[in-house]
Design an enzyme around this catalytic site. Sequence first.
Site, PDB file in Angstrom:
ATOM      1  N   ASP A  37     -12.655  -6.598 -10.829  1.00 38.96           N
ATOM      2  CA  ASP A  37     -12.058  -6.927  -9.536  1.00 38.96           C
ATOM      3  C   ASP A  37     -13.052  -7.595  -8.593  1.00 38.96           C
ATOM      4  O   ASP A  37     -14.265  -7.601  -8.832  1.00 38.96           O
ATOM      5  CB  ASP A  37     -11.512  -5.664  -8.878  1.00 38.96           C
ATOM      6  CG  ASP A  37     -10.135  -5.288  -9.392  1.00 38.96           C
ATOM      7  OD1 ASP A  37      -9.520  -6.100 -10.098  1.00 38.96           O
ATOM      8  OD2 ASP A  37      -9.680  -4.172  -9.085  1.00 38.96           O
ATOM      9  N   LYS A  58      -8.334  -9.857  -6.774  1.00 40.83           N
ATOM     10  CA  LYS A  58      -7.358 -10.251  -5.766  1.00 40.83           C
ATOM     11  C   LYS A  58      -7.986 -10.053  -4.395  1.00 40.83           C
ATOM     12  O   LYS A  58      -8.590  -9.025  -4.117  1.00 40.83           O
ATOM     13  CB  LYS A  58      -6.077  -9.417  -5.885  1.00 40.83           C
ATOM     14  CG  LYS A  58      -5.368  -9.568  -7.218  1.00 40.83           C
ATOM     15  CD  LYS A  58      -4.029  -8.872  -7.231  1.00 40.83           C
ATOM     16  CE  LYS A  58      -4.167  -7.367  -7.316  1.00 40.83           C
ATOM     17  NZ  LYS A  58      -4.574  -6.912  -8.647  1.00 40.83           N
ATOM     18  N   MET A 171      -7.846  -1.197   3.917  1.00 40.64           N
ATOM     19  CA  MET A 171      -7.019  -2.406   3.969  1.00 40.64           C
ATOM     20  C   MET A 171      -6.230  -2.475   5.274  1.00 40.64           C
ATOM     21  O   MET A 171      -5.049  -2.841   5.289  1.00 40.64           O
ATOM     22  CB  MET A 171      -6.073  -2.450   2.759  1.00 40.64           C
ATOM     23  CG  MET A 171      -6.809  -2.501   1.424  1.00 40.64           C
ATOM     24  SD  MET A 171      -5.737  -2.358  -0.021  1.00 40.64           S
ATOM     25  CE  MET A 171      -5.337  -0.599   0.034  1.00 40.64           C
TER      26      MET A 171
END
Length: 263
Positions: A37, A58, A171
Amino acid sequence: MYNLPKLSVVGAGPGDPELITIKAVRALEAAKVVLYDALINRELLEYAPQAEHIFVGKRKDKHRYSQDEINELIVKYALERGHVVRLKGGDPFIFGRGSEEINYARKHGLETAVVSGITSSIAVPANVGIPLTQRGTSESFWVITGTTSSKKLSEDVKLAAQSTATVAILMGMGKLEEIVEVFKSFGKKDIPVGIIQNGTTVNERSGFGTIDTIVDVVSDKKLTSPAIIVIGEVVKEANALQEVFQNVQNIPQQSKLINAGVA
């Protein structure tokens, strides 16, 4: 040796390459392919010199591969090469979609294993001196995603804002103003807030304030993602704030907190 095609979903920890488990290192050493990742420390790939390294990360609005495509790559490479390690930042079962990948692999006949990682939600605050729990201050903590799969602020933020628990939001930088408004609506404008960007890495940066001031702090310091938002009285324990307090020892305690931006 692995007799069956295998997937190991491995937690890479919060960013510091030394914060990885021995079990994770052993999985990497045995891997034939590593699908990694965006948030993992690239130094960790050195533990898998014999493996092919494939970036499937991502970032916000920029997906090299969809989750469905990643699932397909896992099965493809496991069948072709044997042992695939899916290397994910933090812990793969905390907002990491690790369980989805495990379930997909099992449906396709792969042997599976999970190696837990040190989650950033705990390690990053700890790295700057913030304990998520503290006797007499915080009896529990919430870990919440700031942005749900529908791109909206999690409703759990409203529930957490009504508690006395420490709140760690991952996030959530894109929703910071919404988060602030939620806490203000419950009369929490003076609650301390810490934001740590790129925690536990050489690029770590942080900013501290209150619900009432943190948006301006972020703007002044130009803090961005990836970052963790920590809300609660325990933020006053942060190393940076303790240094401020030591420099103003002759000021009454209440004034010290105000001067540190944490009333």
